[in-house]
Design a protein around this motif. Structure first.
Motif, PDB file in Angstrom:
ATOM      1  N   ALA A 115       7.334   4.878   6.999  1.00 34.43           N
ATOM      2  CA  ALA A 115       6.191   5.772   7.125  1.00 34.43           C
ATOM      3  C   ALA A 115       6.634   7.078   6.473  1.00 34.43           C
ATOM      4  CB  ALA A 115       5.805   5.998   8.585  1.00 34.43           C
ATOM      5  N   ARG A 116       5.996   7.469   5.372  1.00 31.40           N
ATOM      6  CA  ARG A 116       6.471   8.596   4.566  1.00 31.40           C
ATOM      7  C   ARG A 116       5.487   9.756   4.628  1.00 31.40           C
ATOM      8  NH1 ARG A 116       8.684   4.569  -0.262  1.00 31.40           N
ATOM      9  NH2 ARG A 116      10.503   3.854   0.945  1.00 31.40           N
ATOM     10  N   ILE A 140       2.111   7.658   4.380  1.00 31.39           N
ATOM     11  CA  ILE A 140       2.003   6.401   3.637  1.00 31.39           C
ATOM     12  C   ILE A 140       2.906   5.397   4.352  1.00 31.39           C
ATOM     13  CG2 ILE A 140       2.428   5.210   1.458  1.00 31.39           C
ATOM     14  CD1 ILE A 140       1.770   7.799   0.019  1.00 31.39           C
ATOM     15  N   VAL A 141       2.302   4.324   4.834  1.00 31.07           N
ATOM     16  CA  VAL A 141       2.977   3.409   5.756  1.00 31.07           C
ATOM     17  C   VAL A 141       3.042   2.007   5.160  1.00 31.07           C
ATOM     18  CG1 VAL A 141       2.791   2.324   8.040  1.00 31.07           C
ATOM     19  CG2 VAL A 141       2.176   4.730   7.751  1.00 31.07           C
ATOM     20  N   ARG A 142       4.141   1.316   5.434  1.00 34.46           N
ATOM     21  CA  ARG A 142       4.254  -0.107   5.129  1.00 34.46           C
ATOM     22  C   ARG A 142       4.701  -0.813   6.398  1.00 34.46           C
ATOM     23  NH1 ARG A 142       3.963  -3.358   0.860  1.00 34.46           N
ATOM     24  NH2 ARG A 142       5.218  -5.239   0.700  1.00 34.46           N
ATOM     25  N   GLU A 143       3.893  -1.790   6.843  1.00 34.22           N
ATOM     26  CA  GLU A 143       4.205  -2.528   8.060  1.00 34.22           C
ATOM     27  C   GLU A 143       3.589  -3.916   7.991  1.00 34.22           C
ATOM     28  OE1 GLU A 143       2.542  -0.587  11.486  1.00 34.22           O
ATOM     29  OE2 GLU A 143       0.535  -0.484  10.633  1.00 34.22           O
ATOM     30  N   ASP A 144       4.003  -4.764   8.927  1.00 29.99           N
ATOM     31  CA  ASP A 144       3.502  -6.132   9.014  1.00 29.99           C
ATOM     32  C   ASP A 144       2.843  -6.308  10.376  1.00 29.99           C
ATOM     33  OD1 ASP A 144       3.036  -8.837   9.163  1.00 29.99           O
ATOM     34  OD2 ASP A 144       5.070  -9.453   8.629  1.00 29.99           O
ATOM     35  N   ILE A 145       1.516  -6.503  10.374  1.00 25.47           N
ATOM     36  CA  ILE A 145       0.817  -6.711  11.646  1.00 25.47           C
ATOM     37  C   ILE A 145       0.363  -8.161  11.797  1.00 25.47           C
ATOM     38  CG2 ILE A 145       0.121  -4.312  11.867  1.00 25.47           C
ATOM     39  CD1 ILE A 145      -2.686  -5.161  10.936  1.00 25.47           C
ATOM     40  N   GLY A 146       1.058  -9.057  11.064  1.00 26.24           N
ATOM     41  CA  GLY A 146       0.796 -10.471  11.247  1.00 26.24           C
ATOM     42  C   GLY A 146       0.493 -11.251   9.997  1.00 26.24           C
ATOM     43  N   ALA A 147       0.102 -10.551   8.938  1.00 27.58           N
ATOM     44  CA  ALA A 147      -0.260 -11.235   7.691  1.00 27.58           C
ATOM     45  C   ALA A 147       0.697 -10.896   6.559  1.00 27.58           C
ATOM     46  CB  ALA A 147      -1.690 -10.868   7.297  1.00 27.58           C
ATOM     47  N   LEU A 152      -0.621   1.050   3.896  1.00 28.06           N
ATOM     48  CA  LEU A 152      -1.688   1.739   4.598  1.00 28.06           C
ATOM     49  C   LEU A 152      -1.505   3.238   4.421  1.00 28.06           C
ATOM     50  CD1 LEU A 152      -4.050   1.441   6.707  1.00 28.06           C
ATOM     51  CD2 LEU A 152      -2.305   1.717   8.474  1.00 28.06           C
ATOM     52  N   ILE A 153      -2.604   3.939   4.326  1.00 29.47           N
ATOM     53  CA  ILE A 153      -2.575   5.404   4.302  1.00 29.47           C
ATOM     54  C   ILE A 153      -3.216   5.903   5.589  1.00 29.47           C
ATOM     55  CG2 ILE A 153      -3.392   7.480   3.134  1.00 29.47           C
ATOM     56  CD1 ILE A 153      -3.281   5.883   0.508  1.00 29.47           C
TER      57      ILE A 153
END
Length: 267
Positions: A115-116, A140-147, A152-153
């Motif tokens: 998360a930047r 600015i976020v990078r994550e895995d919520i299942g897919a 994401l911003i």
């Protein structure tokens, strides 16, 4: 469950790297039961136009659950009790974790990548109150919520910009609040959402009441439905985000008291 990437030698030197190795806090059985029971009755959902009801005493008809609404948008709610956590700790956490990738990763080592914070100077300015270090900034976020990993911003807003009575923040009705307009990296593509995390003090700690209205967003200063009429958000979208929210905030509740004690002065 995702496999945790191996830390580099430089990452391993960080004072908070030890939190990356902790097992994820188990989700309480009663919350797993809600997830396994499937979507709630949409009539129990808090309508986005009624969002200021979050400031009212007591609890709303649904504090934990998810569903797709009749208008095609989706909704989820979660309430996380955080023993030993104060409102100030949570405000610090939102300001602190966006400054280095590893800080976001220790929140959920299996699903978080970074998360930047895009307004670092505001966060690092000692004259800005802790609460406002996140308001008006962008992660600015990078994550895995299942897919799989996704970008994401998160445009964190002052509460009044998202239609909340900001005068309630910092009172018994709402000890702290973080709210954001979330969307994908390409405007108009992907699923947008209005996100709210509000805090109330309880005996021995706080309760974090989270709400997401998926398919809604901020356009020209107004919160509007972005899902076209006749289109429905797939049920797996709120279900996946609900499961992720149960996991990440349950784990944050576990690590935050010690993390704050050790790192609160280290921005």
């Amino acid at each position: 469950m995702s496999q945790r990437p191996v830390l580099t030698a430089e990452e391993r030197k960080l004072s908070y790297a030890k939190y990356y190795d902790l097992p994820i806090t188990p989700i309480p059985a009663e919350k797993i039961a809600v997830l396994e029971a499937g979507p709630i009755d949409p009539a129990l959902a808090l309508k986005i136009e009624d969002r200021n009801k979050l400031f009212e005493p007591g609890y709303l008809p649904c504090e934990i659950g998810y569903c797709v609404l009749e208008d095609g948008s989706a909704y989820l709610a979660n309430k996380t009790e955080m023993p030993g956590v104060t409102p100030e700790m949570l405000e610090w956490w939102f300001a602190w974790h966006g400054l280095e990738d590893m800080r976001y990763r220790i929140w959920d080592p299996e699903d978080h990548f970074y998360a930047r914070q895009q307004m670092r100077s505001k966060v690092l300015d000692p004259k800005v109150p802790m609460r406002e270090k996140t308001w008006g900034t962008v992660h600015i976020v990078r994550e895995d919520i299942g897919a799989g990993p996704d970008d994401l911003i998160l445009e964190f807003r002052y509460p009044h910009e998202l239609g909340y009575d900001e005068s309630k923040v910092g009172t018994p009705a709402c000890a702290a609040m973080m709210c954001a307009n979330g969307h994908g990296p390409v405007p108009g593509q992907g699923v947008a959402a209005v996100m709210t995390h509000m805090v109330r003090e309880i005996e021995g700690g706080i309760e974090l009441r989270s709400r997401f209205w998926i398919g809604w967003g901020l356009v020209n200063g107004k919160v509007v439905k972005l899902v076209p009429d006749g289109v429905r958000v797939p049920e797996e979208v709120p279900m996946g985000l609900f499961a992720h929210n149960l996991k990440e905030f349950g784990h944050l509740a576990t690590i935050l008291p010690d993390l704050y004690k050790e790192e609160k002065d280290h921005f």
